[in-house]
Enzyme design. Structure first.
Site, mmCIF file in Angstrom:
data_model
loop_
_atom_site.group_PDB
_atom_site.id
_atom_site.type_symbol
_atom_site.label_atom_id
_atom_site.label_comp_id
_atom_site.label_asym_id
_atom_site.label_seq_id
_atom_site.Cartn_x
_atom_site.Cartn_y
_atom_site.Cartn_z
ATOM 1 N N HIS A 98 0.676 -0.768 -0.091
ATOM 2 C CA HIS A 98 0.166 -0.218 -0.259
ATOM 3 C C HIS A 98 0.936 1.224 0.114
ATOM 4 O O HIS A 98 1.734 1.355 0.568
ATOM 5 C CB HIS A 98 -1.063 0.162 1.550
ATOM 6 C CG HIS A 98 -0.072 0.206 1.854
ATOM 7 N ND1 HIS A 98 0.035 -1.523 2.878
ATOM 8 C CD2 HIS A 98 0.161 0.427 3.236
ATOM 9 C CE1 HIS A 98 1.153 -1.422 4.339
ATOM 10 N NE2 HIS A 98 1.000 -0.188 4.808
ATOM 11 N N HIS A 100 1.262 5.117 1.088
ATOM 12 C CA HIS A 100 0.555 6.020 2.218
ATOM 13 C C HIS A 100 0.492 7.359 1.242
ATOM 14 O O HIS A 100 1.253 8.222 0.958
ATOM 15 C CB HIS A 100 1.475 6.827 3.657
ATOM 16 C CG HIS A 100 1.434 4.941 4.515
ATOM 17 N ND1 HIS A 100 0.986 5.261 5.192
ATOM 18 C CD2 HIS A 100 2.225 4.325 4.193
ATOM 19 C CE1 HIS A 100 1.252 3.900 5.873
ATOM 20 N NE2 HIS A 100 1.838 3.107 5.221
HETATM 21 P P1 AMP Z 1 2.148 -0.444 7.353
HETATM 22 O O1 AMP Z 1 2.584 0.621 8.481
HETATM 23 O O2 AMP Z 1 2.688 0.467 5.888
HETATM 24 O O3 AMP Z 1 2.623 -1.285 7.030
HETATM 25 O O4 AMP Z 1 1.119 0.765 7.464
HETATM 26 C C1 AMP Z 1 0.015 0.071 7.102
HETATM 27 C C2 AMP Z 1 -1.538 0.949 7.748
HETATM 28 O O5 AMP Z 1 -2.519 0.290 8.148
HETATM 29 C C3 AMP Z 1 -1.070 1.735 9.838
HETATM 30 O O6 AMP Z 1 -0.777 3.193 9.035
HETATM 31 C C4 AMP Z 1 -2.243 1.168 10.090
HETATM 32 O O7 AMP Z 1 -2.589 2.528 10.616
HETATM 33 C C5 AMP Z 1 -3.457 0.398 8.612
HETATM 34 N N1 AMP Z 1 -4.373 0.153 9.204
HETATM 35 C C6 AMP Z 1 -4.403 -1.395 9.325
HETATM 36 N N2 AMP Z 1 -5.437 -1.559 10.248
HETATM 37 C C7 AMP Z 1 -6.764 -1.021 9.235
HETATM 38 C C8 AMP Z 1 -8.235 -1.108 8.947
HETATM 39 N N3 AMP Z 1 -8.930 -1.834 9.430
HETATM 40 N N4 AMP Z 1 -8.580 0.273 8.708
HETATM 41 C C9 AMP Z 1 -7.405 1.018 7.834
HETATM 42 N N5 AMP Z 1 -6.278 1.528 7.673
HETATM 43 C C10 AMP Z 1 -5.149 0.570 8.995
#
Ligand code: AMP
Ligand code: ZN
Length: 137
Positions: A98, A100
């Protein structure tokens, strides 16, 4: 597969969906750096940037631009960051690729603490050669 983003893609988990097309979904991050922090997620599961099929790459970047524009307009931003964490050591916590998109504000005190290096003598050429030798388009 027990992947939280695959479940969001399949609408089995709730999310604030900002935009969606055939290949990509964009949602609000549940724990934002700043309010409006969004994620852009390819619908096909892939662990990280190195594993996105080339056929999805363009769509992921295109949707990132579409959503970033909307965030900038709606929150009247002067700037924003786009980034992706790849690998646990780089801060990745969800192993479905993903991007950001996060708003930035003056004096918001978000910074990498960096100690910038200089290359010594031939080491810049050595690093470039190492990388060049591993380029496989
Ligand atoms: P990363 O640490 O780069 O893998 O980013 C994962 C992101 O996903 C984090 O910023 C979390 O806050 C976000 N995240 C995890 N679960 C959910 C969810 N159910 N809905 C929206 N965002 C989420
Ligand atoms: Zn997944």
């Amino acid at each position: 597969m027990d992947c939280i983003f695959c479940k969001i893609v399949q609408h089995q988990l709730p999310a604030q969906v900002l935009f969606e097309n055939e290949k990509v979904i964009s949602i609000l991050d549940i724990n934002p750096i700043h309010y409006g922090h969004a994620l852009v997620i390819p619908k096909t599961h892939c662990a990280d940037f190195l594993h996105i099929p080339e056929s999805d790459l363009h769509d992921v970047l295109h949707v990132t631009q579409i959503v970033a524009r909307a965030i900038v307009r709606s929150l009247n931003l002067e700037g924003f960051n786009i980034f992706s964490n790849n690998g646990r050591i780089a801060g990745q916590s969800v192993f479905h690729f993903h991007m950001h998109i996060t708003p930035r504000y003056p004096n918001d005190n978000i910074q990498f603490i960096l100690e910038l290096k200089s290359y010594s003598a031939d080491s810049m050429i050595e690093y470039a050669d190492k990388i060049r030798n591993n380029i496989s388009p």
